[in-house]
Write an enzyme that holds these catalytic residues in place. Structure first.
Site, short mmCIF file in Angstrom:
data_model
loop_
_atom_site.label_atom_id
_atom_site.label_comp_id
_atom_site.label_asym_id
_atom_site.label_seq_id
_atom_site.Cartn_x
_atom_site.Cartn_y
_atom_site.Cartn_z
CB SER A 1 -13.62 -14.05 84.97
OG SER A 1 -13.34 -14.90 84.97
CE1 TYR B 1 -17.96 -15.39 82.91
CE2 TYR B 1 -16.26 -16.86 83.14
CZ TYR B 1 -17.26 -15.86 83.63
OH TYR B 1 -17.16 -15.30 85.21
#
Length: 341
Positions: A143, A168
């Site tokens: 990501s 995350y």
């Protein structure tokens, strides 16, 4: 080839599965269909792949597609240490495309355990299965969140990413490190992809594109964080999927011969768009002005993202083509049709 696509009921995984099937590959889809967002949307995606939604919700039950003879689906957690190896042993995959993960920056503040379970324990299980069952190539999702508070624009995979600002992001950085270790120790070819703000039809309801459209249609105010001073490298789903499938389809032998087992790429639109311009594009397509609730930046959010995708262009001839004007229109058209607005 026979390919395992994890997260196949998810936004990106659904599209990747469909394109791989259209290219003539055999695909096994895997997803736990969790309730992080509307399960009905996930089941509707699977229906597009010919999977009966009533059968899809049964855990560890393999469903065969009614429209794609080379697609089947199994509902499973990748953190399941007994079931996952059984699936690998039975199916003898050539390639694994791991898109399963607990997504979302803000939700990681509320439910950190789910990120550890799926993104760390689950990813370790994937790596172990790739090691034990001689997988030729693991392609996996990272990501843009790993860049954290990086000030240098555009973001490059050469940049230091040791300062994630959400759990995350920390789990995604961990995935890259874990993949590097397995590539080094066990000569497993791995390719990590740092996705940049993916949007389009069938997109996630927790993403800005979806939230803004839904609120504007319902005459509700939209939440505009950092008082609108945000920029994102918005990337249309077709451009993302093209990049993923180019990597999957390219033979891995040359990399193996060169002992080049670990690769990491940015995958984005190679452009940064102001959030307020993005909102304006939604307003144009809906023919409706938004009511804006201007708010401070959220914990875990970054002000600006922009992907340097030169490496992906050089190695795979990657070429994102979809403008923000076209992409927003495609999404709005789908949203209105799907939700009968």
């Amino acid at each position: 080839m026979k390919i395992l696509v994890t997260g196949s009921a998810g936004f990106i995984g659904f599209y990747v599965s469909k394109v791989l099937l259209d290219k003539g590959h055999k695909v096994i889809g895997l997803d736990n269909i969790n309730d992080y967002y509307d399960i009905s949307l996930k089941l509707s995606r699977l229906e597009q792949l010919g999977i009966d939604r009533k059968k899809a919700v049964v855990f560890n039950n393999t469903c065969v597609s009614e429209s794609y003879q080379d697609f089947s689906f199994v509902r499973m957690n990748i953190e399941n240490r007994e079931r996952l190896p059984e699936l690998f042993q039975k199916e003898k995959f050539d390639i694994v495309c791991n898109l399963a993960a607990q997504a979302g920056v803000r939700y990681s503040l509320e439910n950190p355990e789910s990120y550890v379970d799926s993104n760390l324990v689950g990813f370790l299980n994937i790596l172990e299965c790739c090691r034990q069952y001689n997988i030729k190539h693991l392609v996996y999702a990272s990501s843009s969140s790993v860049y954290g508070l990086n000030k240098k624009i555009p973001f490059s995979t050469e940049d230091n990413v040791d300062h994630p600002i959400s759990l995350y992001a920390a789990t995604k950085k961990s995935n890259e490190l874990m993949a590097h270790t397995y590539s080094h120790l066990f000569k497993i070819p791995t390719t990590g992809l740092r996705f940049f703000t993916v949007y389009g039809p069938w997109g996630r309801p927790d993403m800005a594109m979806f939230l803004f459209t839904d609120a504007i249609i319902k005459d509700k105010p939209i939440k505009v964080f950092n008082y609108g001073k945000m920029e994102r490298d918005f990337t249309y789903i077709d451009d993302i999927v093209e990049g993923i499938t180019l990597i999957i389809d390219k033979p891995i032998q040359e990399r193996v011969q060169n002992n080049d087992f670990y690769k990491l790429y940015n995958i984005g639109n190679n452009n940064s768009v102001k959030l307020l311009d993005f909102i304006k594009e939604i307003e144009v397509n809906l023919k409706k002005k938004s009511k804006k609730d201007m708010l401070p930046i959220q914990p875990g959010d970054v002000e600006r993202t922009w992907a340097n995708v030169d490496a992906l262009i050089n190695d795979y001839n990657y070429s994102p083509k979809t403008s923000i004007q076209k992409g927003v229109k495609f999404f709005i058209d789908w949203f209105i049709e799907y939700y009968k607005q």
